[in-house]
Motif scaffolding. Structure first.
Motif, PDB file in Angstrom:
ATOM      1  N   TRP A 326     119.183 -42.613 -14.413  1.00  0.00           N
ATOM      2  CA  TRP A 326     119.588 -43.737 -14.112  1.00  0.00           C
ATOM      3  C   TRP A 326     119.700 -45.104 -14.618  1.00  0.00           C
ATOM      4  CZ3 TRP A 326     117.711 -44.942  -8.655  1.00  0.00           C
ATOM      5  CH2 TRP A 326     116.277 -43.799  -8.212  1.00  0.00           C
ATOM      6  N   LEU A 327     120.803 -44.548 -15.857  1.00  0.00           N
ATOM      7  CA  LEU A 327     120.710 -45.430 -16.637  1.00  0.00           C
ATOM      8  C   LEU A 327     122.161 -46.235 -15.657  1.00  0.00           C
ATOM      9  CD1 LEU A 327     120.905 -46.894 -19.061  1.00  0.00           C
ATOM     10  CD2 LEU A 327     122.499 -45.185 -19.902  1.00  0.00           C
ATOM     11  N   ILE A 328     123.157 -46.089 -14.741  1.00  0.00           N
ATOM     12  CA  ILE A 328     123.696 -46.709 -13.913  1.00  0.00           C
ATOM     13  C   ILE A 328     123.049 -47.959 -12.946  1.00  0.00           C
ATOM     14  CG2 ILE A 328     125.626 -46.448 -12.776  1.00  0.00           C
ATOM     15  CD1 ILE A 328     127.002 -44.490 -14.289  1.00  0.00           C
ATOM     16  N   PRO A 329     122.460 -46.990 -12.251  1.00  0.00           N
ATOM     17  CA  PRO A 329     122.101 -47.881 -11.256  1.00  0.00           C
ATOM     18  C   PRO A 329     120.558 -49.104 -11.743  1.00  0.00           C
ATOM     19  CG  PRO A 329     121.825 -45.885 -10.695  1.00  0.00           C
ATOM     20  CD  PRO A 329     121.740 -46.157 -12.281  1.00  0.00           C
ATOM     21  N   LEU A 330     120.247 -48.947 -12.765  1.00  0.00           N
ATOM     22  CA  LEU A 330     119.684 -49.550 -13.743  1.00  0.00           C
ATOM     23  C   LEU A 330     120.447 -51.029 -14.051  1.00  0.00           C
ATOM     24  CD1 LEU A 330     116.264 -47.542 -15.069  1.00  0.00           C
ATOM     25  CD2 LEU A 330     116.147 -49.998 -13.619  1.00  0.00           C
ATOM     26  N   ALA A 331     121.480 -50.512 -14.652  1.00  0.00           N
ATOM     27  CA  ALA A 331     122.600 -51.566 -15.352  1.00  0.00           C
ATOM     28  C   ALA A 331     123.309 -52.549 -14.643  1.00  0.00           C
ATOM     29  CB  ALA A 331     123.571 -50.894 -15.818  1.00  0.00           C
ATOM     30  N   LEU A 332     123.334 -51.990 -13.083  1.00  0.00           N
ATOM     31  CA  LEU A 332     123.804 -53.122 -11.825  1.00  0.00           C
ATOM     32  C   LEU A 332     122.598 -53.473 -11.700  1.00  0.00           C
ATOM     33  CD1 LEU A 332     126.379 -53.792 -10.006  1.00  0.00           C
ATOM     34  CD2 LEU A 332     125.036 -51.551  -8.062  1.00  0.00           C
ATOM     35  N   THR A 333     121.246 -53.122 -11.549  1.00  0.00           N
ATOM     36  CA  THR A 333     120.402 -54.175 -11.124  1.00  0.00           C
ATOM     37  C   THR A 333     120.066 -55.282 -12.250  1.00  0.00           C
ATOM     38  OG1 THR A 333     119.091 -51.750 -10.061  1.00  0.00           O
ATOM     39  CG2 THR A 333     117.795 -54.128 -11.092  1.00  0.00           C
ATOM     40  N   VAL A 334     119.946 -54.583 -13.192  1.00  0.00           N
ATOM     41  CA  VAL A 334     120.575 -55.718 -14.292  1.00  0.00           C
ATOM     42  C   VAL A 334     121.138 -57.108 -14.414  1.00  0.00           C
ATOM     43  CG1 VAL A 334     120.314 -57.010 -16.883  1.00  0.00           C
ATOM     44  CG2 VAL A 334     118.285 -54.274 -15.807  1.00  0.00           C
ATOM     45  N   ALA A 335     122.726 -55.981 -14.452  1.00  0.00           N
ATOM     46  CA  ALA A 335     123.882 -57.289 -13.835  1.00  0.00           C
ATOM     47  C   ALA A 335     123.530 -58.123 -12.611  1.00  0.00           C
ATOM     48  CB  ALA A 335     125.190 -56.570 -13.957  1.00  0.00           C
ATOM     49  N   LEU A 336     123.107 -57.200 -11.597  1.00  0.00           N
ATOM     50  CA  LEU A 336     122.646 -58.895 -10.544  1.00  0.00           C
ATOM     51  C   LEU A 336     121.915 -59.651 -10.729  1.00  0.00           C
ATOM     52  CD1 LEU A 336     123.374 -56.013  -7.344  1.00  0.00           C
ATOM     53  CD2 LEU A 336     125.101 -57.731  -8.478  1.00  0.00           C
ATOM     54  N   SER A 337     121.096 -59.243 -11.853  1.00  0.00           N
ATOM     55  CA  SER A 337     119.757 -60.048 -11.623  1.00  0.00           C
ATOM     56  C   SER A 337     120.150 -61.461 -12.517  1.00  0.00           C
ATOM     57  CB  SER A 337     118.381 -59.357 -12.051  1.00  0.00           C
ATOM     58  OG  SER A 337     118.573 -58.794 -13.576  1.00  0.00           O
ATOM     59  N   PHE A 338     121.332 -60.735 -13.566  1.00  0.00           N
ATOM     60  CA  PHE A 338     121.627 -62.168 -14.786  1.00  0.00           C
ATOM     61  C   PHE A 338     122.618 -63.503 -13.452  1.00  0.00           C
ATOM     62  CE2 PHE A 338     121.962 -60.038 -18.202  1.00  0.00           C
ATOM     63  CZ  PHE A 338     120.278 -59.573 -18.927  1.00  0.00           C
ATOM     64  N   VAL A 339     123.233 -62.563 -12.307  1.00  0.00           N
ATOM     65  CA  VAL A 339     124.276 -63.156 -11.702  1.00  0.00           C
ATOM     66  C   VAL A 339     124.011 -64.088 -10.978  1.00  0.00           C
ATOM     67  CG1 VAL A 339     125.979 -63.524 -10.127  1.00  0.00           C
ATOM     68  CG2 VAL A 339     125.657 -61.837 -11.379  1.00  0.00           C
ATOM     69  N   VAL A 340     122.233 -63.610 -10.481  1.00  0.00           N
ATOM     70  CA  VAL A 340     121.299 -65.040 -10.285  1.00  0.00           C
ATOM     71  C   VAL A 340     120.622 -65.533 -10.670  1.00  0.00           C
ATOM     72  CG1 VAL A 340     118.898 -64.855  -8.680  1.00  0.00           C
ATOM     73  CG2 VAL A 340     120.440 -63.428  -7.601  1.00  0.00           C
ATOM     74  N   SER A 341     120.632 -65.358 -11.778  1.00  0.00           N
ATOM     75  CA  SER A 341     119.323 -65.610 -12.674  1.00  0.00           C
ATOM     76  C   SER A 341     120.390 -67.217 -13.484  1.00  0.00           C
ATOM     77  CB  SER A 341     118.796 -64.977 -13.923  1.00  0.00           C
ATOM     78  OG  SER A 341     117.849 -65.689 -14.289  1.00  0.00           O
ATOM     79  N   ALA A 342     121.163 -66.622 -13.687  1.00  0.00           N
ATOM     80  CA  ALA A 342     121.823 -67.389 -14.614  1.00  0.00           C
ATOM     81  C   ALA A 342     121.790 -68.879 -14.126  1.00  0.00           C
ATOM     82  CB  ALA A 342     123.726 -66.940 -15.623  1.00  0.00           C
ATOM     83  N   PRO A 343     123.080 -68.721 -13.145  1.00  0.00           N
ATOM     84  CA  PRO A 343     123.182 -70.654 -12.888  1.00  0.00           C
ATOM     85  C   PRO A 343     121.811 -70.728 -12.148  1.00  0.00           C
ATOM     86  CG  PRO A 343     123.952 -68.601 -10.353  1.00  0.00           C
ATOM     87  CD  PRO A 343     123.805 -68.052 -12.077  1.00  0.00           C
ATOM     88  N   LEU A 344     121.138 -70.425 -11.504  1.00  0.00           N
ATOM     89  CA  LEU A 344     119.872 -70.847 -10.579  1.00  0.00           C
ATOM     90  C   LEU A 344     118.380 -71.431 -12.027  1.00  0.00           C
ATOM     91  CD1 LEU A 344     117.885 -68.725  -8.710  1.00  0.00           C
ATOM     92  CD2 LEU A 344     118.919 -70.858  -7.982  1.00  0.00           C
ATOM     93  N   ASN A 345     119.022 -71.205 -13.368  1.00  0.00           N
ATOM     94  CA  ASN A 345     118.128 -71.869 -14.694  1.00  0.00           C
ATOM     95  C   ASN A 345     119.171 -72.716 -15.116  1.00  0.00           C
ATOM     96  OD1 ASN A 345     116.224 -70.022 -16.507  1.00  0.00           O
ATOM     97  ND2 ASN A 345     116.936 -68.520 -15.025  1.00  0.00           N
TER      98      ASN A 345
END
Length: 516
Positions: A326-345
């Motif tokens: 599950w490492l690649i799906p989780l890596a993609l999930t983490v990356a997309l969450s960064f893309v969403v979270s960083a500009p919101l912060n």
């Protein structure tokens, strides 16, 4: 040259996303996926990811060490930190696990491990965002980092249990680490201000803390954080942190590249990641309501929660130990969450201003640990930000016996100023309710000495909006920042370096006048 490819991709994508108003780290994530997609076509060797993983690990250790340098452990032992962190972990697991088990058709153990991995928030992203906005020591920053440390300790415990490994008998030695503080203080004092100071930071973060903890079967991340916290009360802790800044930033580029470079996600990984991103707001809302329950004001709860609304790199570490498939799906999930979270912060304070009318009614009718002052008494001078600049201004004006008060968002710093005899209270200059509700009938002058330019802009704008007619004076490191502060309502904004030069020249002129 492999490093040349990394540098080119990271710089180009970082520059592009910065030009559209996003933090460069989003570009580094995109660069990692781009390298992963075309790496074989441009001749990247397979072992390049191992080198990058090593650099990324060093970056994480240095980040956690510098976070530790700014921590006061007594601020972590608070109900909202321990209670909020533990309750969010338990509730998240209870919510995630049944859905994963039903929708993904996996066994209960995999469902539990995925739920645990998704319950954590990113220490790296939150610390980097808060540090970039100079909010690590603000109340909401301390709460967020405290909860992240609680989560990291849970993650270390889970990995230890899941992997079947246990710390060695030498692990008990870490309980004697506080005895090393006098020695470390002497080393820090003796290191000067140049390369020895940098080498001391690297020695403690990477060798003594990182490698030392691994040697006794504990997490190197925990070791780096612990040794940073051990030096947090030293007067030169801030200087040590600043000396490691550039090295840490370069290595962290490797961390963000690494997330995407390990492999390309398939359709199933994309579906999983997008589903988790849809659920991401629920994670932030849970944090918000838990912090409200623990008596925080809506603003602090909102800002802390927004910092924690992402998925964690520790989830990837957990997956690498117990769920490698599950490492690649989780890596993609983490990356997309960064893309969403960083500009919101980055837009956290303007977002709160727009949402405050809906959030304020949710506050509990009781004492809040982040309560702001409602009156400045008879103060005629207000100093916003009691760091080196604000303290120097306060001490210069104090002999003139003018009623004066200082504000700062660091509770520990406020306590120290009070102990030293200064009239300083806790307050966050970026909180619009502070300026709206404040009573200051005798206020004539405001000195904006906060580190963050956004805090000075908001303070100047709100002071004018709510009727302050007196003089607002600020300092700034950059011309464009000075222009923004002046436009917000400051009467005078002085560029720090230019004024320092003028001051030095003035001293020379005064000496010449004395000789003649």
């Amino acid at each position: 040259m492999v490093e040349a490819v990394w540098i080119v991709f990271a710089f180009m994508t970082g520059l592009v996303v910065k030009m559209v108003g996003l933090p460069p780290l989003v570009g580094y994530l995109l660069a990692g996926f781009a390298i992963g997609a075309i790496g074989s076509r441009i001749g990247l060797p397979a072992e390049s990811s191992d080198m990058l993983a090593h650099l990324a690990h060093l970056g994480v250790l240095l980040l956690l060490f510098t976070v530790g340098l700014k921590l006061k452990l007594r601020n972590l032992v608070r109900p909202e930190v321990i209670g909020g962190g533990l309750l969010h972990f338990l509730i998240s697991c209870l919510l995630f696990m049944p859905g994963i088990w039903l929708l993904l058709d996996v066994d209960w153990y995999s469902s539990l491990m995925l739920a645990i991995a998704l319950s954590f928030s990113s220490t790296v992203l939150a610390a980097k965002v808060l540090e970039g906005k100079r909010e690590l020591r603000a109340f909401h920053g301390r709460v967020a980092i405290g909860i992240l440390i609680v989560q990291d300790l849970i993650a270390l415990l889970v990995m230890s249990i899941a992997s079947g490994q246990s710390p060695s008998a030498w692990a008990f030695v870490i309980f004697g680490i506080p005895l090393l503080r006098p020695v470390l203080y002497r080393l820090l004092d003796a290191s000067g201000h140049d390369e020895l100071l940098v080498l001391l930071g690297l020695l403690l973060a990477l060798v003594v803390g990182g490698q030392g903890f691994e040697f006794v079967g504990l997490s190197s991340e925990l070791g780096a954080l612990a040794f940073g916290a051990l030096l947090a009360n030293h007067k030169r802790a801030g200087e040590l942190s600043q000396s490691l800044w550039s090295i840490k930033e370069i290595f962290l580029v490797g961390f963000f590249l690494q997330i995407g470079i390990g492999g390309l996600p398939d359709a199933q990984a994309w579906m999983f990641a997008l589903a988790m991103i849809v659920l991401l707001p629920l994670k932030g809302m849970l944090f918000f309501f838990l912090l409200i329950i623990f008596k925080l004001r809506a603003r602090s709860a909102f800002l802390s929660s927004l910092s924690l609304t992402n998925y964690s790199e520790f989830g990837l570490i957990v997956a690498s130990v117990v769920l490698p498939q599950w490492l690649i799906p989780l890596a993609l999930t983490v990356a997309l969450s960064f893309v969403v979270s960083a500009p919101l912060n980055r837009l956290a304070h303007p977002l709160y201003e727009k949402m405050s009318r809906r959030l304020l009614p949710m506050e509990r009718e009781c004492f809040h640990p982040d309560e702001q002052p409602v009156s400045l008494g008879d103060a005629q001078i207000l100093i916003v930000g009691m760091g080196r600049t604000g303290t120097a201004a306060y001490d210069f004006l104090k002999p003139r016996d003018i009623p004066m008060i200082g504000l700062d968002s660091d509770p520990v710093k406020v306590s120290k100023h009070v102990t030293d005899g200064r009239n300083v209270v806790f307050a966050d200059a970026e909180d619009q309710l502070l300026w709206k509700n404040m009573e200051a009938p005798g206020l004539r002058y405001v000195i904006l000495a906060a580190n963050d330019v956004e805090a000075k802009v908001i303070a100047a704008r709100k002071l004018r909006k709510y009727g302050f007619q007196g003089v607002i004076v600020s300092h700034s490191m950059h011309t464009d920042h000075a222009a923004a502060i002046t436009e917000a309502g400051a009467n005078h904004t002085y560029e720090t370096m230019s004024e320092a030069g003028v001051g030095l020249a003035g001293h020379v002129f005064a000496l010449e006048q004395e000789k003649s």
